[in-house]
Design an enzyme around this catalytic site. Structure first.
Site, PDB file in Angstrom:
ATOM      1  N   ARG A  37       0.827  -1.218   0.000  1.00  0.00           N
ATOM      2  CA  ARG A  37       0.000   0.000   0.000  1.00  0.00           C
ATOM      3  C   ARG A  37       0.859   1.265   0.000  1.00  0.00           C
ATOM      4  O   ARG A  37       0.448   2.281  -0.548  1.00  0.00           O
ATOM      5  CB  ARG A  37      -0.958  -0.024   1.194  1.00  0.00           C
ATOM      6  N   LYS A 198     -19.978 -18.062  -0.088  1.00  0.00           N
ATOM      7  CA  LYS A 198     -21.402 -17.869   0.175  1.00  0.00           C
ATOM      8  C   LYS A 198     -22.087 -16.903  -0.780  1.00  0.00           C
ATOM      9  O   LYS A 198     -21.563 -15.827  -1.074  1.00  0.00           O
ATOM     10  CB  LYS A 198     -21.600 -17.370   1.611  1.00  0.00           C
ATOM     11  N   GLY A 355      -9.747  -9.625  -1.557  1.00  0.00           N
ATOM     12  CA  GLY A 355      -8.639 -10.255  -0.848  1.00  0.00           C
ATOM     13  C   GLY A 355      -8.331 -11.667  -1.293  1.00  0.00           C
ATOM     14  O   GLY A 355      -7.188 -12.002  -1.634  1.00  0.00           O
ATOM     15  N   GLY A 378     -13.484  -3.999   0.134  1.00  0.00           N
ATOM     16  CA  GLY A 378     -14.872  -3.541   0.242  1.00  0.00           C
ATOM     17  C   GLY A 378     -15.260  -2.528  -0.818  1.00  0.00           C
ATOM     18  O   GLY A 378     -16.364  -2.588  -1.381  1.00  0.00           O
TER      19      GLY A 378
END
Length: 397
Positions: A37, A198, A355, A378
């Site tokens: 980062r 999921k 991720g 996100g």
């Protein structure tokens, strides 16, 4: 031309430039263990400095919830930042008030200063007007180079952009341009690969993608939920049986949008969820009652490769199987390497993020071969879901 304001439009010389960056880096014993980062923000910081601006970095670290938590100070990031940047980086013990103002007053044009964790103040996550004004007082120009935090309407990611001339940094710009090419104005046909455990965590994503892409590959544990909804026996495989109706709704929506859904036709089945467990390939019509589907099978892999061959643009989020364990990483690795080869031969624009996805592409050794790989998590997912990101919307022209 990008639809967002960029550094090309900014007058930086002699200006105090507040740059929102992502320095939420992994650390052990107060030493940075992964500088990915930090490397991402270097082009923006260097450009601001080279153009004679005072580069003042705003960032958060961890979740201190508005309290001053010593272990969540950004001070330990300074040595790594200095080394990678190749110049001195000053540090202020606060991101507002006298400490910050005094440190900024000592800066010369081209200098770099890191301010303390913005989340030490409750006003940051509350997007509090008083805190926003305290931040804005410190700068003349605002640059957001932290796409990973752009889905949060926080003071340093969104609020401040209403009070200062606001621009996208180079890392932010690269991310936005890649995403626009992939979904907003893509070269067609467009294929999406969505995997993971999921369906429940990706309902919004699936419902948005079926209206945007020409074909959607569903893999991982998610595929079992769709196979179950279509009446296939999936043995003891991971499956959200209570979401059968949701899966059927998504399939109908895809049909109405003329989006082809590509589900596995076979699977690699084992009886223990562990690496190198004995396994065998079965058609989805013949999954053993006590078996678990842990990866897509060879026929499914060939179907996915063919779909990639037909596409001009690929968007990828999530692995096709239990990629953390061999040999159940085979489907993900095979598809990733095929997409990488198509990208290298200039037949495919490939954009991936999330991720697990980044980890899977790294494991396959092809992350560098994709057109763009997002580490934003996100924010990347919410963009794919079609949700407006507060930190991005304020940068539109």
């Amino acid at each position: 031309m990008t639809s967002f304001r960029t550094l090309d439009m900014a007058d930086l010389k002699g200006k105090r430039v507040l740059i929102r960056v992502d320095l939420n880096v992994p650390m052990k014993d107060r030493i940075v263990t992964d500088d990915t980062r930090i490397r991402a923000i270097l082009p923006t910081v260097r450009e601001v400095s080279k153009k004679g601006g005072k580069a003042i970095l705003l960032a958060h670290f961890g979740r201190p919830k508005g309290e001053r938590v010593p272990d969540m100070s950004l001070a330990p990031v300074v040595p790594a930042l200095q080394t990678l940047l190749g110049q001195k980086v000053a540090f202020a013990n606060d991101c507002i008030g006298n400490d910050a103002a005094s440190a900024i007053a000592k800066m010369s044009d081209g200098d770099v200063l890191l301010l303390e964790n913005t989340r030490f103040h409750k006003g940051e996550e509350k997007n509090d007007p008083i805190f926003i004004s305290a931040l804005a007082e410190l700068g003349d120009v605002y640059v957001n180079d932290a796409f990973s935090a752009a889905h949060r309407a926080h003071a340093s990611t969104e609020g401040i952009a209403h009070q200062l001339p606001a621009y996208a940094g180079r890392s932010m710009q690269a991310e936005l341009e890649a995403l626009e090419k992939a979904l907003t104005a893509p070269k067609r046909p467009v294929i999406a690969i969505v995997g993971g455990a999921k369906v429940s965590s990706k309902i919004d994503l699936l419902e948005n993608l079926v209206t945007k892409v020409d074909a959607l590959v569903i893999g991982g544990g998610m595929a079992n939920t769709f196979l179950n909804a279509e009446g296939y026996g999936i043995g003891k495989s991971l499956c959200e049986k209570d979401l059968a109706e949701t899966a059927r709704r998504i399939l109908i929506k895809a049909q109405e949008a003329n989006c082809a859904i590509i589900l596995p036709v076979d699977g690699t089945v084992a009886y223990q969820f562990e690496a190198n467990a004995p396994n065998q390939n079965y058609s989805v019509e013949a999954i053993p009652e006590n078996g678990m589907i842990l990866d897509v099978g060879p026929h499914s892999i060939e179907r996915i490769k063919s779909a990639i061959d037909d596409a001009a643009t690929l968007v990828w989020n999530g692995p096709l199987g239990a990629f953390e364990m061999q040999p159940f990483d085979h489907g993900t690795v095979a598809a990733a390497r095929h997409a990488a080869a198509r990208t290298k031969s200039h037949h495919l624009l490939s954009v991936a993020g999330g991720g697990d996805t980044v980890a899977a592409l790294n494991a396959a050794g092809v992350a560098d071969a994709f057109s763009y790989v997002s580490t934003a998590g996100g924010a990347f997912l919410e963009w794919l879901e079609g949700k407006p990101l507060p930190g991005v919307e304020v940068l539109r022209r």
